[in-house]
Motif scaffolding. Structure first.
Motif, short mmCIF file in Angstrom:
data_model
loop_
_atom_site.label_atom_id
_atom_site.label_comp_id
_atom_site.label_asym_id
_atom_site.label_seq_id
_atom_site.Cartn_x
_atom_site.Cartn_y
_atom_site.Cartn_z
N ARG A 128 0.86 -1.20 0.00
CA ARG A 128 0.00 0.00 0.00
C ARG A 128 0.89 1.23 0.00
O ARG A 128 1.68 1.43 0.91
CB ARG A 128 -0.90 0.00 1.22
N LEU B 115 -3.96 -9.85 -3.62
CA LEU B 115 -5.21 -9.25 -4.08
C LEU B 115 -5.70 -9.92 -5.35
O LEU B 115 -4.92 -10.36 -6.19
CB LEU B 115 -4.99 -7.76 -4.36
N ALA C 114 -9.18 -7.98 -10.09
CA ALA C 114 -10.16 -6.89 -10.16
C ALA C 114 -9.96 -5.87 -9.05
O ALA C 114 -10.06 -4.66 -9.28
CB ALA C 114 -11.58 -7.46 -10.11
N GLU C 115 -9.65 -6.34 -7.84
CA GLU C 115 -9.44 -5.41 -6.72
C GLU C 115 -8.17 -4.59 -6.94
O GLU C 115 -8.16 -3.38 -6.73
CB GLU C 115 -9.36 -6.18 -5.40
N ALA C 116 -7.09 -5.24 -7.35
CA ALA C 116 -5.85 -4.51 -7.61
C ALA C 116 -6.07 -3.46 -8.70
O ALA C 116 -5.64 -2.31 -8.56
CB ALA C 116 -4.74 -5.49 -8.01
N ARG D 17 -8.88 -1.97 -9.58
CA ARG D 17 -9.73 -0.89 -9.07
C ARG D 17 -8.91 0.09 -8.23
O ARG D 17 -9.03 1.31 -8.38
CB ARG D 17 -10.87 -1.48 -8.24
N ILE D 18 -8.06 -0.43 -7.36
CA ILE D 18 -7.23 0.43 -6.50
C ILE D 18 -6.27 1.25 -7.35
O ILE D 18 -6.18 2.47 -7.19
CB ILE D 18 -6.46 -0.42 -5.47
#
Length: 178
Positions: free
Chosen positions: A38, A123, A126-128, A130-131
């Protein structure tokens, strides 16, 4: 170490920031390149973190190894520690690396600290995507970092299928938003 080597798997591959005697394709086993860190400053904020690369357990990773003059070892280590250990999300490790010619050496590299609060874990694509699509930090948009990384990997002949899938999903998100 008889020789001093550094293994790069992200921006160190194309922007090492130190002088070296030799540059060689390299491969490590037991770790993979992942968007698992992050980013609270350069590619996001603490409230809306972005994602940057880390070397995480599992799989294998193709990268670049640099042989550094032994007389420069301390200066290069000081530089790398200042660059990579800012928030201590990485741990400095010496690990076996297979060079492209089959030779095995030990190299300094930086692996993710899975206990650190900036560790994002494994992750879904799709989540990666989106972030990365929405994050922005002081060094610019997160998607620019990921696209630049993928472009450099391709230039070096390195395929990263997971990262390619994240970029394809980012493109789908962008098209859906238009």
């Amino acid at each position: 170490m008889d020789e001093f080597w550094v293994f790069g798997y992200g921006s160190l591959m194309w922007n090492p920031g130190f002088a070296y005697l030799e540059r060689a394709p390299a491969h490590v086993h037991g770790y993979r390149r992942a968007l698992c860190v992050r980013s609270w400053v350069h590619r996001g904020s603490e409230a809306a973190p972005g994602l940057v690369l880390g070397l995480d357990r599992g799989g294998s990773c193709r990268g670049i190894a640099f042989r550094v003059d032994e007389g420069e070892q301390d200066a290069v280590l000081d530089y790398l520690r200042e660059r990579e250990l800012v928030t201590h999300v990485y741990k400095e490790r010496v690990m076996p690396v297979a060079l492209g010619n089959g030779r095995r050496v030990k190299a300094v590299t930086y692996v993710i600290d899975r206990e650190h609060r900036q560790y994002a874990g494994a992750l879904a694509i799709a989540e990666a995507a989106r972030i990365v699509h929405s994050a922005h930090g002081k060094s610019g948009p997160n998607d620019a970092y990921v696209l630049n990384t993928l472009a450099h990997l391709k230039e070096m002949g390195i395929r990263d299928h997971w990262l390619e899938q994240v970029v394809a999903e980012m493109e789908r998100i962008r098209q859906a938003a238009e």
